[in-house]
Design a protein around this motif. Structure first.
Motif, PDB file in Angstrom:
ATOM      1  N   ALA A  68      35.207  32.648  35.166  1.00 35.26           N
ATOM      2  CA  ALA A  68      36.053  33.749  35.611  1.00 35.26           C
ATOM      3  C   ALA A  68      35.512  34.362  36.895  1.00 35.26           C
ATOM      4  O   ALA A  68      34.355  34.138  37.282  1.00 35.26           O
ATOM      5  N   GLU A  69      36.356  35.132  37.578  1.00 33.10           N
ATOM      6  CA  GLU A  69      35.982  35.755  38.842  1.00 33.10           C
ATOM      7  C   GLU A  69      36.087  37.273  38.756  1.00 33.10           C
ATOM      8  O   GLU A  69      37.018  37.817  38.158  1.00 33.10           O
ATOM      9  N   LEU A  70      35.136  37.920  39.381  1.00 37.95           N
ATOM     10  CA  LEU A  70      35.139  39.373  39.554  1.00 37.95           C
ATOM     11  C   LEU A  70      35.086  39.647  41.049  1.00 37.95           C
ATOM     12  O   LEU A  70      34.170  39.179  41.730  1.00 37.95           O
ATOM     13  N   ILE A  71      36.086  40.352  41.556  1.00 39.24           N
ATOM     14  CA  ILE A  71      36.043  40.803  42.944  1.00 39.24           C
ATOM     15  C   ILE A  71      35.850  42.316  42.938  1.00 39.24           C
ATOM     16  O   ILE A  71      36.627  43.055  42.321  1.00 39.24           O
TER      17      ILE A  71
ATOM     18  N   SER B  78      33.429  41.647  47.592  1.00 41.67           N
ATOM     19  CA  SER B  78      32.292  40.859  47.133  1.00 41.67           C
ATOM     20  C   SER B  78      32.719  40.154  45.853  1.00 41.67           C
ATOM     21  O   SER B  78      33.191  40.801  44.905  1.00 41.67           O
ATOM     22  N   ARG B  79      32.588  38.837  45.853  1.00 38.29           N
ATOM     23  CA  ARG B  79      33.113  38.015  44.762  1.00 38.29           C
ATOM     24  C   ARG B  79      31.962  37.453  43.923  1.00 38.29           C
ATOM     25  O   ARG B  79      30.970  36.945  44.455  1.00 38.29           O
TER      26      ARG B  79
ATOM     27  N   PHE C 149      29.908  37.814  49.768  1.00 38.13           N
ATOM     28  CA  PHE C 149      29.509  39.208  49.957  1.00 38.13           C
ATOM     29  C   PHE C 149      30.189  39.812  51.177  1.00 38.13           C
ATOM     30  O   PHE C 149      30.169  39.221  52.263  1.00 38.13           O
ATOM     31  N   ASN C 150      30.841  40.972  50.980  1.00 37.76           N
ATOM     32  CA  ASN C 150      31.249  41.842  52.097  1.00 37.76           C
ATOM     33  C   ASN C 150      32.256  41.173  53.041  1.00 37.76           C
ATOM     34  O   ASN C 150      32.206  41.355  54.246  1.00 37.76           O
ATOM     35  N   THR C 151      33.181  40.399  52.488  1.00 33.41           N
ATOM     36  CA  THR C 151      34.166  39.721  53.328  1.00 33.41           C
ATOM     37  C   THR C 151      35.376  40.613  53.575  1.00 33.41           C
ATOM     38  O   THR C 151      35.739  41.450  52.753  1.00 33.41           O
ATOM     39  N   THR C 152      36.023  40.422  54.722  1.00 29.05           N
ATOM     40  CA  THR C 152      37.209  41.218  55.071  1.00 29.05           C
ATOM     41  C   THR C 152      38.317  40.302  55.600  1.00 29.05           C
ATOM     42  O   THR C 152      38.670  40.356  56.786  1.00 29.05           O
ATOM     43  N   PRO C 153      38.897  39.459  54.754  1.00 28.66           N
ATOM     44  CA  PRO C 153      39.963  38.572  55.217  1.00 28.66           C
ATOM     45  C   PRO C 153      41.220  39.316  55.636  1.00 28.66           C
ATOM     46  O   PRO C 153      42.082  38.752  56.316  1.00 28.66           O
ATOM     47  N   GLN C 154      41.310  40.594  55.257  1.00 31.68           N
ATOM     48  CA  GLN C 154      42.495  41.392  55.599  1.00 31.68           C
ATOM     49  C   GLN C 154      42.510  41.863  57.043  1.00 31.68           C
ATOM     50  O   GLN C 154      43.535  42.303  57.548  1.00 31.68           O
TER      51      GLN C 154
END
Length: 219
Positions: free
Chosen positions: A2-5, A187-188, A201-206
């Motif tokens: 599973a994933e936690l963002i 952060s995923r 960590f600390n990504t901003t694809p938006q």
């Protein structure tokens, strides 16, 4: 697995004068939150569990992201009370530059957190040990689930602590990570049972295109 963002809240009202004023999103902060939600939907990542802390800026960010579902809350995702820590350090009389100047504020905050981690700041409302325990309790709460995609909105200090703990990094890395974390960055983590690993960590694809730099903030 599973994933936690975990998303940091949008820009808040730095320098507004008191803790209550800071706990609100700015107009830019709301825009950042909308864009973060849009980016996850564009990527096809739709959460099946929504969680945030109990701070208004966290609630507002999650609401602005626009996902369906009832949000759960856990106070372990709240920020450490930096107003209280700075007040204890300066005996209630915080110098104007620490309150009003960003560079001075964050340099002083780093020094204060390192003192707090080392057992200083006697009289603070929360010890560093208690802070680490509640962040871990929030992580356990959020990953004790059958959900495959969990979305959390938290704050920079809690995220920094979560990342440092996941990497088994020294305590002083919490504030080093904390001060890098951008508003509404993601952060995923991946998890299964007791296994829990940092993936991004600390990504901003938006934030893309020529306006990206104007959207990036850190407080």
């Amino acid at each position: 697995m599973a994933e936690l963002i975990v998303v940091r809240h949008g820009q808040a009202s730095f320098g507004a004068g008191d803790a209550g004023s800071y706990d609100r999103l700015s107009d830019l902060g709301r825009q950042q939150a909308v864009l973060a939600g849009d980016a996850l939907r564009t990527a096809g990542w739709l959460p099946d569990r929504l969680i945030c802390g109990t701070l208004d800026r966290q609630r507002e960010t999650l609401a602005a992201m626009g996902f369906d579902g009832v949000a759960e809350e856990h106070p372990g995702w709240n920020e450490y009370d930096f107003h209280d820590l700075l007040a204890v350090r300066f005996d209630g009389a915080m110098p104007d530059p620490v309150r009003d100047d960003r560079k001075t504020h964050f340099r002083t905050l780093r020094e204060t957190i390192l003192d707090w981690q080392a057992g200083g700041l006697e009289g603070a409302a929360e010890s560093y040990a208690d802070f680490t325990r509640r962040v871990e309790a929030a992580r356990a709460f959020s990953t004790d689930t059958t959900a495959e995609r969990v979305l959390v909105v938290s704050s920079g200090g809690a995220i920094g602590q979560l990342v440092a703990a996941s990497l088994k990094a020294p305590a002083d890395q919490m504030i080093a990570l904390n001060l890098q974390i951008k508003n509404t960055s993601m952060s995923r983590f991946i998890f299964s049972g007791h296994r829990f690993f940092l993936h991004e960590f600390n990504t901003t694809p938006q934030f893309t295109g020529p306006e990206a730099a104007k959207l990036l903030t850190y407080s």
